[in-house]
Design an enzyme around this catalytic site. Structure first.
Site, PDB file in Angstrom:
ATOM      1  N   CYS A  25     140.918  88.285 173.385  1.00 11.76           N
ATOM      2  CA  CYS A  25     142.150  89.213 172.443  1.00 11.76           C
ATOM      3  C   CYS A  25     141.871  90.466 172.727  1.00 11.76           C
ATOM      4  O   CYS A  25     143.504  91.652 172.865  1.00 11.76           O
ATOM      5  CB  CYS A  25     142.366  89.306 170.854  1.00 11.76           C
ATOM      6  SG  CYS A  25     142.958  86.835 170.483  1.00 11.76           S
ATOM      7  N   HIS A  70     151.608  87.321 168.027  1.00 11.44           N
ATOM      8  CA  HIS A  70     150.333  88.020 168.944  1.00 11.44           C
ATOM      9  C   HIS A  70     149.882  87.013 169.814  1.00 11.44           C
ATOM     10  O   HIS A  70     148.659  86.529 169.701  1.00 11.44           O
ATOM     11  CB  HIS A  70     149.346  87.775 167.722  1.00 11.44           C
ATOM     12  CG  HIS A  70     147.512  88.136 168.645  1.00 11.44           C
ATOM     13  ND1 HIS A  70     147.292  89.128 169.359  1.00 11.44           N
ATOM     14  CD2 HIS A  70     146.204  87.609 167.710  1.00 11.44           C
ATOM     15  CE1 HIS A  70     146.572  88.998 170.043  1.00 11.44           C
ATOM     16  NE2 HIS A  70     145.552  88.438 168.937  1.00 11.44           N
ATOM     17  N   CYS A 102     140.436  93.635 167.930  1.00 14.31           N
ATOM     18  CA  CYS A 102     138.693  92.710 167.603  1.00 14.31           C
ATOM     19  C   CYS A 102     138.660  91.056 168.417  1.00 14.31           C
ATOM     20  O   CYS A 102     140.562  91.116 169.178  1.00 14.31           O
ATOM     21  CB  CYS A 102     138.652  92.369 166.225  1.00 14.31           C
ATOM     22  SG  CYS A 102     140.519  91.344 165.503  1.00 14.31           S
TER      23      CYS A 102
END
Lengths: 427, 284
Positions: free
Chosen positions: A92, A383, A414
């Site tokens: 990510c 996301h 994160c």
């Protein structure tokens, strides 16, 4: 090499609205979405036929055929075919890491302009053959004689036809990311209500930003979507309170489909440049990328939470830049889960954590929550793993530009594998 | 002029069957008929299928050749009508011109109109042009002209001669090589509705005098344009001549060359050099 470094400018960004998995972009590939996003950026900044210094992007879920994904997207875009490109992947953190890599080359004078981006689809995800079947097939491929081939084929079993489907789980722990986050939420005693409140704020802030036209020059409609499909402007604490927990176990489970980000499809891109290049092209400088830091934690055997690495990266970044956690006008903390944001903030407030884990004499302290994710974040927008960094960098750069010169913003993202990428932007 | 507005796209398999049954006994002049559909919305799933088969990226603008797929059923309906002088089975697509004023968005409502014109004498028979016009918001944005050759047919006396030639440069450097599989015709038939038997299998192609199944000309054109994705002007004219049939399976090369602010194209057999398609892409 240049004798002095310079700060890379963020000129602007473009993304497509994020779609929920198997929704509007169900048939779009990573390459389709990245190409469309690059073309939107090209159209916005008049880069048709332009040879950009480098395009750096990536995807977390990637087909074997996409080994050169970013270069292929460049070749299909309106950029000059003489624009080099390469892929990165840091889960990510991919999108932000791509921006850092581009900014660093600009800082060193190796390139004058660059595009950082990311794309991900969970709708068009790669499905691989079963590992046992793959071994048999490789054995057949290696076989030189008919006899060897037959012997290899004798290893085939019906059960091997079941494909390997990618899962949002950590390879070393076998736990889904949400399960990991639930452990951290329990450890830090993050309550259900505060998670739901953060979620409601994210949706309301993102909706308000759309309504005031903030995203007009950051988002290009794609395949029928003009806003993020996950956005629920009318959600409320009461509505979210009705949802059943999906991660964690028993009484203490607090994490629901509402206060966790859903699987999402989308892509984003950011245009970075030297100040000189931006001026030559008559383009604005929204902000500069000042510095960045990564960190990683041992979430397997070390007892640290999977998504806690940014808590470690930020103090290093602050110390190097002589800043305190309170020296920022905006904070963009990626909302993988509402509980992740809250646990990170709580860790920075904790004297014990800051002393024992970070080795600091005093805790970093609290932040002014009114400066946190002021235009919403991943809980509302969704996301698409590698696309989140580009979304945040472009959003924060524009926010800083609107606020005027000398404003400062902190990005914290994160990532799977116990990693974190953080950066400072300044207008 | 008679204009008929249809509520839905005509079903092509039935039309092809009718065309085969009514092939004999046709003649006379071109009918003065126009067929139209209004408010046509693009089905996103159909577009994704088409893009995949032709190798176009899936994006917010329709592939340049996609409106042809929308207009084609109307053209077939026109050609299978009893009043049409030529028999559809055996017609060979020899030239296709597409002119676009701007890219068409996936979400735009489109009005389609098709007609036939230019019944013209040709060295091997006669040609006829099937035209299509696509409008959005009341303004024409896309038009095409598909020229078909009817071998052995004769055009009305005194008609100006057919024009099926396109001039291109030498194009001696291949840019890409494509392996066109055995089922390329069936795959394109599925996404375009063009179920003409000459494309579907060796057996059905033999029935119409071809030694093997042949690729759809419009697929070859589409795939060549897909290879130029990102490198085409927004307002553009693409004029191609379909030369020798592309028998399936084949390996072919695509050659491209910058010319006149756009491109010249050629698709040829990799071994024999047999020319399947030549064409020009020019800013309009």
């Amino acid at each position: 090499m240049a004798a002095q470094t310079r700060k890379a400018a963020i000129v602007g960004g473009n993304r497509i609205p994020f779609a929920r998995s198997n929704g509007a972009y169900a048939r779009a590939s990573n390459q389709d979405m990245l190409t469309a996003t690059l073309d939107g950026l090209v159209a916005r900044f008049g880069l048709q036929g332009e040879q950009v210094g480098e395009v750096v992007a990536g995807a977390v879920l990637k087909h074997a055929r996409d080994f050169n994904l970013t270069r292929e997207a460049v070749l299909g875009s309106r950029l000059s075919a003489a624009t080099p490109a390469y892929d990165v992947q840091q889960a990510c953190g991919t999108g932000l890491e791509a921006a850092v890599l581009v900014a660093n080359k600009i800082a060193l004078g190796q390139i004058e302009s660059g595009i950082a981006g990311g794309t991900d689809t969970t709708s068009d995800a790669p499905v691989a053959v079963n590992e046992d079947l793959r071994r048999v097939l490789m054995e057949v491929n290696r076989a030189k004689t008919v006899q060897q081939r037959l012997k290899a084929l004798a290893g085939l079993r019906p059960g091997q036809l079941a494909p390997e489907i990618p899962r949002n789980a950590e390879p070393r722990t076998g736990l889904a990311m949400g399960d990991h986050a639930a452990i951290t939420a329990a450890e830090w005693e993050i309550g259900r209500q505060e998670q739901d409140e953060l979620t409601v704020r994210s949706h309301q802030a993102l909706a308000a930003a759309y309504d005031r036209g903030f995203f007009d020059d950051l988002v290009t409609p794609f395949l029928g979507l003009s806003r993020d499909a996950n956005l629920r402007p009318d959600t409320s604490g009461e509505k979210l309170a009705k949802l059943k927990p999906v991660f964690g176990q028993g009484e203490g489970a607090t994490m629901t489909a509402g206060n966790s980000t859903p699987l999402t499809d989308g892509a984003s891109a950011v245009l970075l440049a030297s100040d000189e290049w931006a001026a030559e092209h008559d383009l604005p400088v929204l902000a500069h990328l000042v510095d960045a830091q990564t960190a990683a934690v041992d979430y397997v055997h070390g007892g640290e939470g999977l998504l806690m690495a940014p808590a470690y990266a930020v103090p290093v970044l602050l110390a190097r830049n002589g800043l305190s956690l309170q020296d920022f006008d905006f904070y963009e903390v990626h909302e993988a889960f509402a509980s992740t944001v809250l646990a990170t903030l709580k860790a920075w407030e904790s004297p014990a954590f800051c002393k024992e884990k970070l080795g600091l004499d005093a805790p970093l302290g609290s932040i002014d929550r009114s400066k946190l994710n002021v235009n919403g974040s991943s809980l509302a927008a969704g996301h698409p793993f590698a696309a989140t960094g580009g979304r945040i960098v472009a959003t924060l750069a524009k926010l800083l530009h609107e606020a005027g010169p000398g404003k400062r913003g902190l990005i914290s993202i994160c990532a799977a594998g116990g990693q974190g990428v953080v950066a400072i932007l300044e207008s | 002029m008679a204009r008929t507005v249809l509520d839905a796209a005509p079903a092509l398999p039935a039309l092809f069957a009718r065309a085969a049954l009514t092939a004999r006994g046709r003649g006379g002049e071109l009918p003065d008929t126009r067929l139209a559909r209004t408010g046509v919305a693009v089905d996103p799933a159909a577009l994704a299928d088409y893009a995949q088969v032709c190798r176009f990226p899936l994006g917010d603008a329709l592939p340049l050749t996609f409106p042809h797929v929308l207009a084609f059923p109307l053209q077939v309906a026109l050609m299978t009508d009893r009043a049409f002088p030529l028999a559809l089975p055996g017609l060979v697509h020899v030239r296709n011109l597409i002119e676009a004023d701007r890219p068409i968005g996936v979400g735009e409502q489109l009005d389609l109109e098709v007609w036939a014109e230019r019944f013209a004498p040709h060295a091997r028979g006669a040609t006829v042009d099937l035209c299509a016009s696509v409008s959005a918001g009341g303004a024409e944005v896309w038009r095409s002209r598909s020229t078909y050759l009817a071998r052995g047919a004769s055009a009305p006396e005194g008609a100006p001669a057919s024009d099926v030639d396109v001039e291109v440069g030498a194009l001696d450097r291949p840019a890409a090589q494509w392996r066109v599989p055995d089922d390329a015709g069936r795959r394109y038939a599925k996404v375009s509705g063009d179920v003409n038997p000459i494309h579907l299998s060796g057996l059905t192609a033999k029935a119409f005098g071809f030694k093997r199944a042949i690729a759809h000309g419009m697929w070859v054109k589409a795939r060549a344009l897909a290879a130029l994705s990102g490198r085409l002007p927004d307002a553009v004219a693409v004029d191609v001549a379909f030369r020798k049939p592309l028998f399936l399976p084949s390996t072919v090369t695509l050659s491209t060359e910058q010319a006149g602010g756009g491109w010249d194209l050629a698709v040829r057999n990799v071994k024999s050099g047999t020319e399947h398609l030549i064409g020009t892409v020019r800013p309009a």
